[in-house]
Design a protein around this motif. Sequence first.
Motif, short mmCIF file in Angstrom:
data_model
loop_
_atom_site.label_atom_id
_atom_site.label_comp_id
_atom_site.label_asym_id
_atom_site.label_seq_id
_atom_site.Cartn_x
_atom_site.Cartn_y
_atom_site.Cartn_z
N THR A 168 100.27 -9.46 12.62
CA THR A 168 101.63 -9.10 13.04
C THR A 168 101.64 -8.36 14.38
O THR A 168 102.50 -8.61 15.23
CB THR A 168 102.30 -8.25 11.96
OG1 THR A 168 102.27 -8.95 10.71
CG2 THR A 168 103.74 -7.93 12.32
N GLU A 169 100.69 -7.46 14.58
CA GLU A 169 100.62 -6.72 15.83
C GLU A 169 100.37 -7.66 17.01
O GLU A 169 100.93 -7.47 18.09
CB GLU A 169 99.53 -5.65 15.75
CG GLU A 169 99.86 -4.51 14.80
CD GLU A 169 98.77 -3.46 14.79
OE1 GLU A 169 97.78 -3.64 15.52
OE2 GLU A 169 98.91 -2.48 14.04
N ASN A 223 103.57 -9.62 17.93
CA ASN A 223 104.64 -8.83 18.56
C ASN A 223 104.30 -8.39 19.98
O ASN A 223 105.08 -7.65 20.60
CB ASN A 223 104.94 -7.60 17.71
CG ASN A 223 105.60 -7.97 16.39
OD1 ASN A 223 106.31 -8.98 16.30
ND2 ASN A 223 105.36 -7.17 15.36
N LYS A 247 107.48 -12.94 23.28
CA LYS A 247 106.32 -12.47 22.52
C LYS A 247 105.30 -13.58 22.32
O LYS A 247 105.57 -14.75 22.55
CB LYS A 247 106.78 -11.92 21.16
CG LYS A 247 107.79 -10.78 21.24
CD LYS A 247 108.21 -10.33 19.86
CE LYS A 247 109.23 -9.20 19.93
NZ LYS A 247 109.68 -8.78 18.58
#
Length: 429
Positions: free
Chosen positions: A239-240, A243, A255
């Motif tokens: 997820t990091e 993003n 992104k």
Amino acid sequence: MVHRIIEWSLRNRFIVLVMAAAMFAWGVFAVKKNPIDAIPDLSENQVIVFTEWMGRGPQLIEDQVTYPLVTNLQGLPKIKYVRGTSMFGMSFIYIIFNDNVDIYWARERVLERLSTVSRTLPTGVTPQLGPDGTGVGHILWYTLDAPGMDLGEQRALQDWYVKFALQNVAGVSEIASFGGFQKQYQVTVDPNKLLYYKLSVAEVMNAIRTNNNESGGRKFELSDIGYIIKTSGYLKSVTEIENIPVKTQNSIPVKISDVAAVQMTGETRLGVFDQDGQGERVGGIVVMRYGENAAEVIDKVKIKMQEVAKGFPDGVKFDIVYDRGALIKESVDSIKHTLIEEMAVVSVVVIIFLFHWRSALSIIIQIPVTLAASFILLNAFGISSNIMSLTGIALAIGVIVDNGIIMSENAYKHLAERYAQWQGEQKTK
């Protein structure tokens, strides 16, 4: 000259026995100090330089990595020749030195030259030396018997626990891991989306690289308390990565998730390690350092394995698939049995034909003394105890025995003739 040596030996039998005992004791000490291995090390005195440049073809590797390294390493002192091999994503340089060159002196000379050559290589390409082992340095192979644990977890256990523990064993040069999956974050870029957002692959790579970093701040005091400010930016999840902003268009950040798919997966593999047809396994290869005693290193590694196994999850254990120690033990046992058998046969033959126990004893004593003295010479010339050297000693025992029997029989014959002559002289008187 020979007659004088024999005469002196007969007149100083005690000194001869003391010298023989001292040589035997020295030989026993030499046997314990002599390196033991099963396979004679006939490999060349070489240093390997390994360079990785992933994603590049063999021709590009040859032109920009292998060729510059080979041409610059050819000027090293005391070398025979330099060989180079290029393959997909990797380059190998083999620097062959003269046989009398110390291997660590050679590695130092190669490192000195690499410090100047690296500036001519492409950005991000760093040559590194291979392990200080030989072509026969693979002394132990093991796998992890871990039912219920996936291959990625097994490889992580091998790389981050087992490998570091076994590398601390004295005499071990490297623990080479194999099998399983090496976990990594994989970013699959969509070229159509890159074209739509007017981005390039280099911009995506730079965005991930700059965001996967930790920047330092400063220390300040507040109310007599010191605080340290820092920014932790290491990426820890999918997820990091998704993003991470690549670019801002019309005040809207683009992104990574907008132009690529991010997933946790394993590194691309070119093969698998299957054991006994029961499925894939993860394990490691113990590489012995140059000039070490293989039998001692194997014993130390096995002791360390017992300590490491105590920290394994339930149900996980070592499975040794190749152990040179067994072959070493068989080689040593073979020479022991040969020695005992030949001593017994010699005793029987001498006693039957000469019927003289002192002659048999003199021949039997020669065998262990000569055998022990041979190990003194092995240590002096730097030769290890292996199948070839032990076989040569076993064959030489037969020659020693033959010479002893001939000399004893000849001496016995001459003594008998002199004794008969002396009896005749006594009768005439």
